[in-house]
Design an enzyme around this catalytic site. Structure first.
Site, PDB file in Angstrom:
ATOM      1  N   ASP A 174      36.663  36.788  33.943  1.00  0.00           N
ATOM      2  CA  ASP A 174      37.928  36.363  34.543  1.00  0.00           C
ATOM      3  C   ASP A 174      37.783  35.146  35.448  1.00  0.00           C
ATOM      4  O   ASP A 174      38.647  34.274  35.465  1.00  0.00           O
ATOM      5  CB  ASP A 174      38.538  37.502  35.364  1.00  0.00           C
ATOM      6  CG  ASP A 174      39.182  38.558  34.493  1.00  0.00           C
ATOM      7  OD1 ASP A 174      39.553  38.236  33.359  1.00  0.00           O
ATOM      8  OD2 ASP A 174      39.313  39.703  34.956  1.00  0.00           O
ATOM      9  N   TYR A 209      48.986  40.728  28.173  1.00  0.00           N
ATOM     10  CA  TYR A 209      49.907  40.506  29.280  1.00  0.00           C
ATOM     11  C   TYR A 209      51.285  40.118  28.738  1.00  0.00           C
ATOM     12  O   TYR A 209      51.425  39.612  27.621  1.00  0.00           O
ATOM     13  CB  TYR A 209      49.398  39.378  30.178  1.00  0.00           C
ATOM     14  CG  TYR A 209      48.329  39.771  31.170  1.00  0.00           C
ATOM     15  CD1 TYR A 209      47.584  40.933  31.029  1.00  0.00           C
ATOM     16  CD2 TYR A 209      48.049  38.961  32.268  1.00  0.00           C
ATOM     17  CE1 TYR A 209      46.606  41.283  31.943  1.00  0.00           C
ATOM     18  CE2 TYR A 209      47.069  39.297  33.188  1.00  0.00           C
ATOM     19  CZ  TYR A 209      46.353  40.460  33.016  1.00  0.00           C
ATOM     20  OH  TYR A 209      45.386  40.797  33.928  1.00  0.00           O
TER      21      TYR A 209
END
Length: 470
Positions: free
Chosen positions: A149, A402
């Site tokens: 990330d 997402y």
């Protein structure tokens, strides 16, 4: 006639022709100048071409005059007004496709960035897709390990909506491994978070220039929305989190004008958890549906007023919309407390429609696969299970990820209301597939006043790539 006389005669004739030629050229030049001075704008040989480059570069004016070009650089006029964005949301009966970038399919042979967390935001003149790159391209050795990330190579970039995140059309926005962006009607504002986990910094850029910063206040991975922030009458609002992902953290609302922070407030939410809010303007307020990464399978709700007062709770509906989650039939719903006792989660969204709510969720209860949007009668205010509309966006045989919200401003649509729109990320590669990389593409949908049939607008890339077979 003797030879000398012939030479003299030929020479005299040649001289006469030369003098006549000179006279004709002089007359031609005089006539041309007189005509151009009197009526220059009516001739095809004199034309002006205006070219515009991106958002903030320049206008190039080229005046072409026969074989001579004069290039003049002039200042690009800036937008004069802030967007209002106090209109209500339009009522949506269904959601129609707006764009699909097919970035991973194109990236098997094109110069396409490895990305995650794509989102869409709109100015008065265009919508753009923003994304966090990994500083590498698909099907390249540097794509190895891009499941991570946070790294120093991650940057926020953008393209016009519908374009793949390719190196030729992408515009750099910020150094960031977490970000948000929005347009106030005059310029783009971006917030890019970068740096070490315990001392991360958020840099606020306005019109491409750093204007303000936010330092980590809890020392535990400062992060923001991964979707569009919200501007109302020139003031832009966004939500940030600092602290643990699996227990109580600290949450703040920020307000900026022209990229400079003019207000902030802490959100008191003991026992609740807020991350990655998906926000939109509605009737002069900012409405957000967020992610509870601690315990709740119901989603936190945050409504922000212009004075930074707020209300916070949970989506009341008796249908859970986070992932992972339990069975719908076993969920009761709560307007104030987290329910479900399922850790982890995924960024999601919803739209208030009066007391009803449109809410997006994965079709799978346990993994990020499939995607649907459902309309729940009175789901904003009651523990209702009354599902009155359902539209499938991605079938459960394909990966999703997402999702988040944005609106089309009235300057784009010429409507008297804000069109609700959403995007769905489609994650490919690690950890679910046999590749050395993780990346995503996206599908974007916007509300319309007609029902739209279910279908699957899935990613469609055939994996693994060549780089994965080495």
């Amino acid at each position: 006639m003797n030879p000398n006389q012939k030479i003299i005669a030929i020479g005299s004739a040649s001289l006469g022709i030369l003098i006549l030629n000179v006279i004709l050229h002089v007359v031609s030049i005089i006539v041309t100048v007189l005509v151009l001075n009197n009526n220059g704008t009516g001739l095809n040989c004199n034309r002006t071409i205006i070219r515009e480059y991106n958002e903030t570069v320049r206008v190039e004016r080229i005046t072409q005059w026969y074989n001579t070009s004069t290039i003049e650089y002039i200042e690009r006029p800036s937008n004069e007004y802030y967007m209002n964005n106090t209109e209500p949301l339009c009522e949506a009966q269904g959601f129609a496709p707006f764009s699909k970038d097919n970035g991973i399919r194109i990236g098997s042979r094109g110069h396409v960035f490895v990305i995650r967390e794509p989102f869409v935001s709109c100015s008065p003149s265009e919508c753009r897709t923003f994304f966090l790159t990994q500083g590498s391209l698909l099907n390249d050795k540097h794509s190895n390990g891009t499941m991570k990330d946070r790294s120093p190579y991650r940057t926020l970039m953008s393209v016009k909506i519908g374009q793949s995140p390719n190196v030729y059309q992408a515009r750099f926005e910020a150094v960031a491994w977490s970000a948000t962006a929005c347009h106030d009607g005059k310029k783009w504002m971006t917030v890019g978070v970068t740096g070490p986990d315990n001392q991360a910094v958020a840099v606020v850029n306005y019109g491409g220039v750093p204007v303000d910063i936010i330092n980590s206040w809890a020392g535990d991975i400062l992060r923001t929305q991964e979707s569009s922030c919200t501007c109302i009458k020139g003031d832009c609002y966004w939500v940030m989190t600092d602290g643990p992902a699996n227990r109580q953290a600290k949450y703040r609302i920020f307000k900026a004008k022209d990229g400079r922070i003019i207000g902030q407030t802490d959100i008191s939410f003991n026992g609740g958890h807020i991350e990655e809010c998906s926000c939109y303007p509605n009737e002069g307020k900012v409405e957000c549906i967020c992610r509870d990464n601690w315990t709740g399978t119901n989603r936190p709700i945050l409504v922000i007023s212009s004075d930074l007062s707020y209300t916070v709770g949970y989506l009341c509906a008796g249908i859970p919309t986070d992932t992972p989650r339990g069975e719908d039939s076993q969920f009761t719903g709560s307007c104030t407390s987290p329910l479900g006792n399922k850790g982890y989660g995924v960024k999601g969204f919803g739209f208030r429609q009066g007391t009803d709510v449109w809410a997006g969720r994965t079709i799978s209860r346990t993994s990020r696969s499939g995607f649907e949007i459902i309309k729940i009668r009175n789901g904003w205010t009651q523990n209702s299970k009354d599902q009155i509309r359902r539209q499938v966006i991605i079938d459960n045989l394909n990966w999703s990820g997402y999702s988040g919200s944005f609106t089309l401003p009235v300057e784009l649509t010429k409507k008297g209301c804000l069109v609700p729109c959403f995007w769905v990320e489609m994650i490919r590669g690690k950890p679910e597939e046999t590749t050395i990389w993780t990346s995503s593409s996206s599908i974007v949908m916007c509300g319309v006043d007609h029902k739209i049939a279910s279908w699957s607008w899935h990613d469609g890339a055939i994996l693994p790539f060549d780089i994965d077979k080495m």
